[in-house]
Design an enzyme around this catalytic site. Structure first.
Site, short mmCIF file in Angstrom:
data_model
loop_
_atom_site.label_atom_id
_atom_site.label_comp_id
_atom_site.label_asym_id
_atom_site.label_seq_id
_atom_site.Cartn_x
_atom_site.Cartn_y
_atom_site.Cartn_z
N CYS A 1 6.88 -7.01 4.71
CA CYS A 1 7.41 -6.22 3.59
C CYS A 1 8.44 -5.20 4.05
CB CYS A 1 6.25 -5.52 2.87
SG CYS A 1 6.80 -4.51 1.49
N CYS B 1 2.69 -3.61 6.03
CA CYS B 1 2.52 -5.06 5.98
C CYS B 1 3.75 -5.65 6.67
CB CYS B 1 2.43 -5.55 4.54
SG CYS B 1 1.07 -4.79 3.65
N CYS C 1 10.46 -8.90 -4.68
CA CYS C 1 9.23 -8.37 -4.08
C CYS C 1 9.41 -8.15 -2.60
CB CYS C 1 8.09 -9.38 -4.20
SG CYS C 1 7.51 -9.59 -5.81
N GLU D 1 12.96 3.06 -6.28
CA GLU D 1 13.55 1.95 -7.02
C GLU D 1 12.63 1.45 -8.11
OE1 GLU D 1 16.49 -0.02 -3.75
OE2 GLU D 1 14.38 -0.46 -3.55
N CYS E 1 6.06 3.71 2.00
CA CYS E 1 4.70 3.17 2.00
C CYS E 1 4.11 3.33 3.39
CB CYS E 1 4.74 1.68 1.63
SG CYS E 1 3.12 0.97 1.32
N CYS F 1 9.02 -3.41 -13.01
CA CYS F 1 8.26 -3.20 -11.78
C CYS F 1 8.49 -1.77 -11.30
CB CYS F 1 8.76 -4.21 -10.76
SG CYS F 1 8.02 -4.06 -9.15
N1 SAH Z 1 1.10 -2.02 -2.15
C1 SAH Z 1 0.88 -2.83 -3.31
C2 SAH Z 1 2.06 -2.80 -4.23
C3 SAH Z 1 3.31 -3.43 -3.70
S1 SAH Z 1 3.46 -4.90 -4.57
C4 SAH Z 1 0.48 -4.21 -2.89
O1 SAH Z 1 0.53 -4.50 -1.70
O2 SAH Z 1 0.06 -5.00 -3.71
C5 SAH Z 1 4.62 -5.81 -3.79
C6 SAH Z 1 4.17 -7.27 -3.72
O3 SAH Z 1 5.19 -8.01 -3.06
C7 SAH Z 1 2.93 -7.40 -2.87
O4 SAH Z 1 2.14 -8.49 -3.26
C8 SAH Z 1 3.56 -7.67 -1.55
O5 SAH Z 1 2.65 -8.19 -0.64
C9 SAH Z 1 4.66 -8.63 -1.91
N2 SAH Z 1 5.69 -8.72 -0.90
C10 SAH Z 1 5.94 -7.84 0.08
N3 SAH Z 1 6.97 -8.27 0.85
C11 SAH Z 1 7.36 -9.45 0.35
C12 SAH Z 1 8.41 -10.33 0.68
N4 SAH Z 1 9.22 -10.09 1.69
N5 SAH Z 1 8.57 -11.44 -0.07
C13 SAH Z 1 7.75 -11.67 -1.13
N6 SAH Z 1 6.77 -10.84 -1.52
C14 SAH Z 1 6.57 -9.74 -0.78
#
Ligand code: SAH
Length: 359
Positions: free
Chosen positions: A124, A121, A342, A97, A117, A110
């Protein structure tokens, strides 16, 4: 023999390729490389047959060795707030995406760096998808070209002003291809994105942060999300490998080399990382290297165990940081209605892989 994919080439590699594989002399290979590069990356011409002023024989020869074909759009969704999410189908059938987030007439794209991945986390959505593979350089570049085509963004004044590596995947687990894609993005003869227009976001792969400081040289975002190791470990397993002390060291170095503050990303999760004590610890941490804070509203997704913090808590947290003299912004989520915000990105690639296995 499999053809080379045009979008994997660096500018200089294309020159040498034309010299060595198409037997052009030095001057001609430079000239042709420049013409093609401009057609593709400046003017948005994607079909080689539409390259004007190039000899027919040359076009036929290059077509035998290089493919200019693009990945295809499987699905496109537009949010009420204007956010657009494209689901792209890669040549092996995997899906990724790409999301455009408009701010007025311009916006931010983005891009994804991996299919799925491995980080897991806990908050996420992408983390719940089985990792399938790294994206190739050409697959990252094509996300940008496809979005530019869709947005008719081929004028000098760019619609896509900023590019963030914040889609699916961990960019620093696909370091080489991410780096190559950034070199293509920065090339002045083509897409010409300045280092300040590109941000790579990492969950904190410390050794690669040091490398990126010298080899990637863009803005850096760190997904911090907690001010102490005990909280961070619970929501981001990668913290067991590289803890906050490691990140402070590597980010200090990055900021020193690139003379830019690091963006800290911090998703506010109810009763997890949103207390006053957390804000105070975060202020202490922010004193240790040049950084600014981006607070992010948590975007829920089906099956998640966390909730967004309530408005008063967010305001209080925000104000504590602000009063400490640090720079802080609050990112309102966009594209939530199309799961394009995000942490909401997730594709069905794992299922496709399963079904391939069963065949
Ligand atoms: N792996 C990298 C790139 C992914 S960026 C990283 O972790 O930075 C995606 C961003 O969105 C990251 O800051 C992640 O922590 C955040 N994110 C993930 N899940 C989210 C959610 N449910 N709501 C808001 N932000 C989220």
């Amino acid at each position: 023999m499999e053809k080379n994919n045009f979008y994997d080439f660096q500018y200089d590699e294309l020159k040498s390729f034309l010299a060595l594989d198409l037997n052009l002399d030095k001057k001609k290979s430079s000239m042709r490389a420049n013409q093609i590069w401009k057609f593709i990356y400046k003017n948005g011409v994607s079909q080689i047959d539409n390259f004007k002023n190039l000899p027919k024989e040359f076009k036929e020869n290059i077509k035998k060795k290089i493919t200019f074909n693009r990945d295809t759009i499987q699905e496109k969704k537009k949010s009420l707030d204007g956010t657009i999410k494209w689901l792209l189908k890669l040549k092996d059938g995997n899906l990724v995406e790409t999301v455009y987030i408009p701010f007025g007439k311009t916006g931010t794209l983005c891009v994804s760096s991996q299919v799925g991945c491995t980080l897991n986390c806990k908050f996420c959505h992408t983390g719940t998808q089985m990792m399938v593979r790294n994206l190739e350089t050409s697959e990252i570049i094509q996300q940008i070209l496809i979005a530019k085509d869709e947005l008719e963004d081929w004028k000098i004044e760019k619609k896509i002003r900023n590019i963030v590596y914040m889609g699916m995947g961990e960019p620093f687990y696909n370091f080489e291809n991410v780096k190559k894609s950034i070199l293509i993005l920065k090339n002045k003869e083509g897409l010409d994105y300045g280092p300040k227009r590109i941000t790579v976001s990492t969950a904190g792969v410390s050794p690669e942060i040091y490398l990126a400081a010298n080899e990637i040289k863009t803005c850096l975002a760190l997904s911090l999300h907690a001010p102490t190791d005990d909280i961070r470990e619970k929501i981001m397993p990668i913290n067991k490998k590289y803890n906050i002390a490691d990140l402070i060291k590597s980010c200090s170095e990055y900021a020193k080399v690139n003379k830019e503050k690091i963006f800290l990303e911090y998703v506010l999760l109810k009763n997890i990382n949103d207390s006053e004590a957390c804000a105070k610890n975060l202020i202490k941490l922010m004193g240790k290297f040049p950084c600014k804070l981006n607070l992010i509203e948590f975007n829920a997704w089906p099956g998640v165990n966390y909730e967004p913090s309530n408005k008063e808590t967010i305001d209080k947290f925000f104000n504590l940081i602000k009063q400490s003299g640090n720079i802080v912004t609050l990112r309102k989520s966009k594209g939530g209605d199309i799961l394009g915000a995000c942490g909401q990105l997730k594709t069905e690639s794992e299922k496709i892989r399963e079904s391939l296995k069963n065949n």
